[in-house]
Structure formats: structure tokens, C-alpha cells
Design an enzyme around this catalytic site. Structure first.
Site, PDB file in Angstrom:
ATOM      1  N   LYS A  80       0.852  -1.211   0.000  1.00 37.87           N
ATOM      2  CA  LYS A  80       0.000   0.000   0.000  1.00 37.87           C
ATOM      3  C   LYS A  80       0.880   1.250   0.000  1.00 37.87           C
ATOM      4  CE  LYS A  80      -3.963   2.103   2.400  1.00 37.87           C
ATOM      5  NZ  LYS A  80      -4.923   2.009   3.518  1.00 37.87           N
ATOM      6  N   SER A 155     -10.035   2.286   2.470  1.00 36.22           N
ATOM      7  CA  SER A 155      -9.094   2.973   1.623  1.00 36.22           C
ATOM      8  C   SER A 155      -8.113   2.064   0.888  1.00 36.22           C
ATOM      9  CB  SER A 155      -8.302   3.970   2.469  1.00 36.22           C
ATOM     10  OG  SER A 155      -7.497   3.284   3.427  1.00 36.22           O
ATOM     11  N   SER A 179     -10.496  -0.087   6.744  1.00 40.75           N
ATOM     12  CA  SER A 179      -9.862  -0.047   5.422  1.00 40.75           C
ATOM     13  C   SER A 179      -9.149  -1.307   4.960  1.00 40.75           C
ATOM     14  CB  SER A 179      -8.864   1.100   5.354  1.00 40.75           C
ATOM     15  OG  SER A 179      -9.558   2.289   5.091  1.00 40.75           O
TER      16      SER A 179
END
Ligand code: GLN
Length: 497
Positions: A80, A155, A179
Site C-alpha cells: 500500500k 481505503s 480499510s
């Protein structure tokens, strides 16, 4: 398409360790897959083909030299883009950090490297991890591999989509309000939020420091456990890192049984606002757990009803403080610095141009909630609610080993549907937020497809603080039983890309 991309991380690790395939071949197969599908999925903000192949070649060289390789050495991973990486840009999905090259690796990054994992690239996210759809990324949305017109969650939507699209067998995410679990649920994969403090925040670009928790994504529970174990554990660089021995989550995933356990169904999560297909699949999971020998009871956690409003005061408050560091002086973007303007003017112009609407909304909300005169009424009250939520969990875990709920109230919604409606977007995290506020462990595993749209539904399994092993033990049992019913992983039912 190489069959290597369909293999589990554990299988790839053992094929590489035994020399049946090389880490370079495995990496190349995933790079080829990325090249074939990225124009439709857009899971990555940066793909580092050269550095990935070099890392893979280093693993192959270690093997050739007779080194003992760990279970994930040579296995590719998508990382990420909120974790710092010295060899790749780190943007947090924001224009304000476009092109920034961090001078140091996050602890999670460093541990991935030490485990021999091959970092393929950096994945897309909502700007500064604020959102539930990846539509808040400054670099365009990611698409759900099940239906490209829908969101992959957020997210960590690039992270979930990369794994669901077979671009990587594993990915990292961060979970501040859901998330990891929400994107895992809506893309039909496994996602785990470890106990807060169980995985290091050092080098993780901060959103809400008392909530942010790095965790793994994978296509099955065992792979998630292997990755969890590879990067979690005490870190002296993070002052909130827990320095205590924890039970092995890999052992727990292997155990995979629920006989004799008591499972609590959270009464508050269901009813109005929940999609019928989500509730139907959840009910089947409850019956499955009973058939596997668990005792299922209903548990009331009355304060959970206030978790969402409390979160939307606490998280923006912390974000308004954390994002003050983006001042046009130290990082990335600088706008209007032409010699005629003051530092304050440059700062204001930079922040106006560099932050997107959701980030600005939260900075304003948080600044307001923390301002003198309102602090006690808003932030102070929200902190009290947080204590009540922890007490609800403590009371529940006196009687049950784990709590369960749907991970999300609905399946993946269409891109654009909630983009202009922040309140509707916030509802995606209704069931996940209590575990962030209390800091306990929680896992999402696939539990079937909703009848009305054929899209994946997630089952959330919550365990006490430092009880991460219980999530894996129950999750692996559920996964095994469901997969024998489905004739394979849920993801095998996704349309081919
Ligand atoms: N969707 C939630 C939010 O927008 C949670 C985000 C997260 O966990 N990073 O804040």
C-alpha cells in the site's frame, strides 16, 4: 496466462524453496499479469518491475548458495502506497506528495524485505487513507475485479483489487476504521486488522495515530496468517507498539476448528440499512458455525450504535493534527513560492492545491472539534463513547470467545454512487469501526455471494485485544467448510478478467 498467478503464497513459497520454480519466474508471471489487466483494474500507483526482478534474483541466489529460505521468500507482494519505501515513490494517494522519495523504509517495508518478499509496486488508496471506495485517490479510482463498474472498497482498494485480480498473491493494507476488512469483504478475499500496536506504524504515513493499524490481505486465511507473522511484532521505533509475546497466528490458522467455542452474534448489526443478500449470507455463516460445533449466542453491545459518530470526531481530530506537517516546506508540493509571498501564503496555496475535498473536509471538522470551547462537547464526548465501546467488548468477551457480524452492510456499490455523499460513504464502516476504537483484532473472510447482485459478502470475526489467533482459528474453520460447500475459493466464481 501463467498458472503460477493462481497459486497461494504458501504454495509459491514452497515451490521456490524446493527449487521447482525460481523467484524470478514467479515475479515475471505476476508482472505479466499486471501488464495484462492494469488498464482495467488500476490497482497500482507505481510498478517497480526492475527492482522486483532484482529482489527475486537475490532470493534465487540465496537459495543457490544453500541458504534456508523462509516460507514467503521470493513470493510477490503489492504494498500500500502509504508505507514509506526508499526505492519507490510514496504518495499516500495525494497530490501533495507526488513524486516524494522517502529517505527511509517503514518497519513493515523493512520486514517484508527481510522475509524475502518481492515488492511488485505500490497500490492505490483513498487520499491519506480517508475513504471507503478508493475514489478519493488523487490518481483516479481502482476498479473491483468482480465488476469493473464498482468500487473495490477503501481505503486499501488497490491492495484488495490487486489480490482479487491475481496481480499479487498478497498485499499490505492499513485499517483505521475498516480499510482492510471492508475492501477484503467487497472483493471476496481475506483481510485482517491486527490488534492495535501489534503491527508497527513506524514509516506509515499517519492518518489517525490512535487507530491506524497495518495488516495483511490474501486469498486465504493461511496466507494472511503467514504475512501477518512476517511483518508484525514489537518495534521499538513505534511508541505504541506492544512488547508482549503473542500466540502464533499461523498455528491458529492450521488448527482451524471451532468445536467448544462460544460465538457471539452482535445484535446491533443487522436490520434496517443492511442489504438482504448480506443478511442471508451472514445467517448461513451462523448456521455453519453451529454445524461445526460452536455454541452461538446473541450478544448486545449497545454502545456500538455510537461508534460511527464517535469515530468521525476522533479520526478527523487526529488527522487535522497529523496533516499539519504538510506545510510546503518539508515535503513534496510547493505552490506560489515566487519570492513575493510569505511562508504562510505559500503554505495556504500549497494545501489548497495539494489536498482533495475529503481531506479538507476532515481537517476542518477536526480543527473545529478540537477548538477550545468545543473540545469537551465533541472530542471529549467521543473519547467517552470510545471507553464505553471498549467496555461493551470486555463484557462480551467474558461470555464469548469471538464476536461475529457482517463486515459491511452492503456489497460493492457502483463507482460514483456515493462519491458526492460523504454520509453514505461513512456508513460502509458501520460494523468495522468498533474494533478500531477498542483496538481489538478483527478478520474478514468471504461468506458467499449476495443473491440480488452476485457480489461477495464478508463475515467479520472479532476477538479480544491480543487474541488475533482466535480470528485465524475461526476464520480458517469457516473458510474450509465454505470452500468444501462451494467446491473451491469464492474468488474462483469471479468473472475472468
Ligand atoms: N472509511 C473510513 C474512513 O474514511 C476508514 C478508513 C480507514 O480505515 N483508513 O475514515
Amino acid at each position: 496466462m501463467s498458472e503460477l498467478i493462481k497459486k497461494t503464497a504458501a504454495e509459491l513459497g514452497s515451490l521456490i524453496a524446493s527449487g521447482e520454480v525460481s523467484a524470478v519466474e514467479v515475479t515475471q508471471a505476476h508482472l505479466d499479469r499486471i501488464a495484462a489487466v492494469e488498464d482495467r483494474v488500476h490497482a497500482f500507483l507505481h510498478v517497480g518491475a526492475e527492482s522486483a526482478l532484482a529482489q527475486a534474483a537475490a532470493v534465487d541466489a540465496r537459495r543457490a548458495a544453500g541458504d534456508e529460505l523462509g516460507p514467503l521468500a521470493g513470493v510477490p507482494i503489492a504494498h500500500k502506497d502509504v508505507f514509506t519505501t526508499t526505492d519507490m515513490p510514496t504518495t499516500a494517494g495525494s497530490k501533495i506528495l507526488e513524486g516524494w522519495r522517502p529517505p527511509y523504509d517503514a518497519t513493515v517495508t523493512r520486514r517484508l524485505r527481510e522475509a524475502g518478499l518481492v515488492i511488485l509496486g505500490k497500490t492505490n488508496l483513498d487520499e491519506f487513507a480517508m475513504g471507503s471506495s478508493t475514489e478519493n485517490s488523487a490518481y483516479g479510482p481502482t476498479h473491483n475485479p468482480w465488476d469493473l463498474t464498482r468500487i473495490p472498497g477503501g481505503s486499501s482498494g488497490g491492495a484488495s483489487a490487486s489480490v482479487a485480480a491475481y496481480e499479487a498473491p498478497l498485499s499490505t493494507g492499513t485499517d483505521t476504521g475498516g480499510s482492510i476488512r471492508q475492501p477484503a469483504a467487497v472483493t471476496g478475499i481475506v483481510g485482517m486488522k491486527p490488534t492495535y500496536g501489534g503491527s508497527s506504524r513506524y514509516g506509515l504515513i499517519a492518518f489517525a495515530s490512535s487507530l491506524d493499524t497495518p495488516g495483511p490481505f490474501a486469498r486465504n486465511v493461511m496466507d494472511a496468517a503467514l504475512l501477518h507473522e512476517a511483518f508484525s511484532g514489537h518495534d521499538p521505533m513505534d511508541s505504541t507498539s506492544i512488547d508482549q509475546p503473542v500466540p502464533s497466528v499461523v498455528e491458529a490458522a492450521r488448527q482451524a476448528d471451532v468445536a467448544g467455542l462460544t460465538v457471539g452474534v452482535v445484535k446491533e448489526f443487522g436490520g434496517d440499512g443492511y442489504q438482504p443478500g448480506v443478511l442471508a449470507r451472514f445467517q448461513e455463516a451462523v448456521e455453519l458455525l453451529e454445524s461445526l460445533g460452536a455454541k452461538v449466542v446473541e450478544v448486545s453491545c449497545p454502545s456500538f450504535t455510537y461508534a460511527l459518530p464517535a469515530y468521525y470526531l476522533i479520526a478527523p481530530s487526529e488527522c487535522s493534527s497529523n496533516l499539519a506537517r504538510f506545510d510546503a516546506m518539508r515535503y513534496g508540493l510547493r505552490v506560489g513560492d515566487d519570492g513575493t509571498r510569505s511562508a504562510e501564503e505559500v503554505m495556504a496555496l500549497t494545501r489548497a492545491a495539494g489536498f482533495g475535498p475529503e481531506v479538507k473536509r476532515r481537517i476542518m471538522l477536526g480543527t473545529y472539534a478540537l477548538s477550545s470551547g468545543y473540545y469537551d462537547a465533541y472530542y471529549g464526548s467521543a473519547q467517552k463513547v470510545r471507553t464505553l465501546i471498549s467496555r461493551d467488548f470486555d463484557a462480551a468477551f467474558q461470555h464469548v470467545d469471538v464476536l461475529i457480524s457482517p463486515t459491511t452492510p452492503t456489497t460493492a456499490f457502483p463507482i460514483g454512487e456515493r462519491a458526492d455523499d460523504p454520509m453514505a460513504m461513512y456508513l460502509a464502516d458501520l460494523c468495522t469501526i468498533p474494533s478500531n476504537l477498542a483496538g481489538n483484532a478483527a478478520l474478514s473472510v468471504p461468506c458467499g455471494l449476495a443473491d440480488e447482485d452476485g457480489l461477495p459478502v464478508g463475515l467479520q470475526i472479532m476477538a479480544p485485544v491480543l487474541g488475533d489467533d482466535r480470528c485465524y482459528r475461526v476464520g480458517a474453520a469457516v473458510e474450509r467448510a465454505f470452500e468444501s460447500r462451494w467446491g473451491g475459493p469464492l474468488l474462483s466464481k469471479a468473472p475472468a478478467l
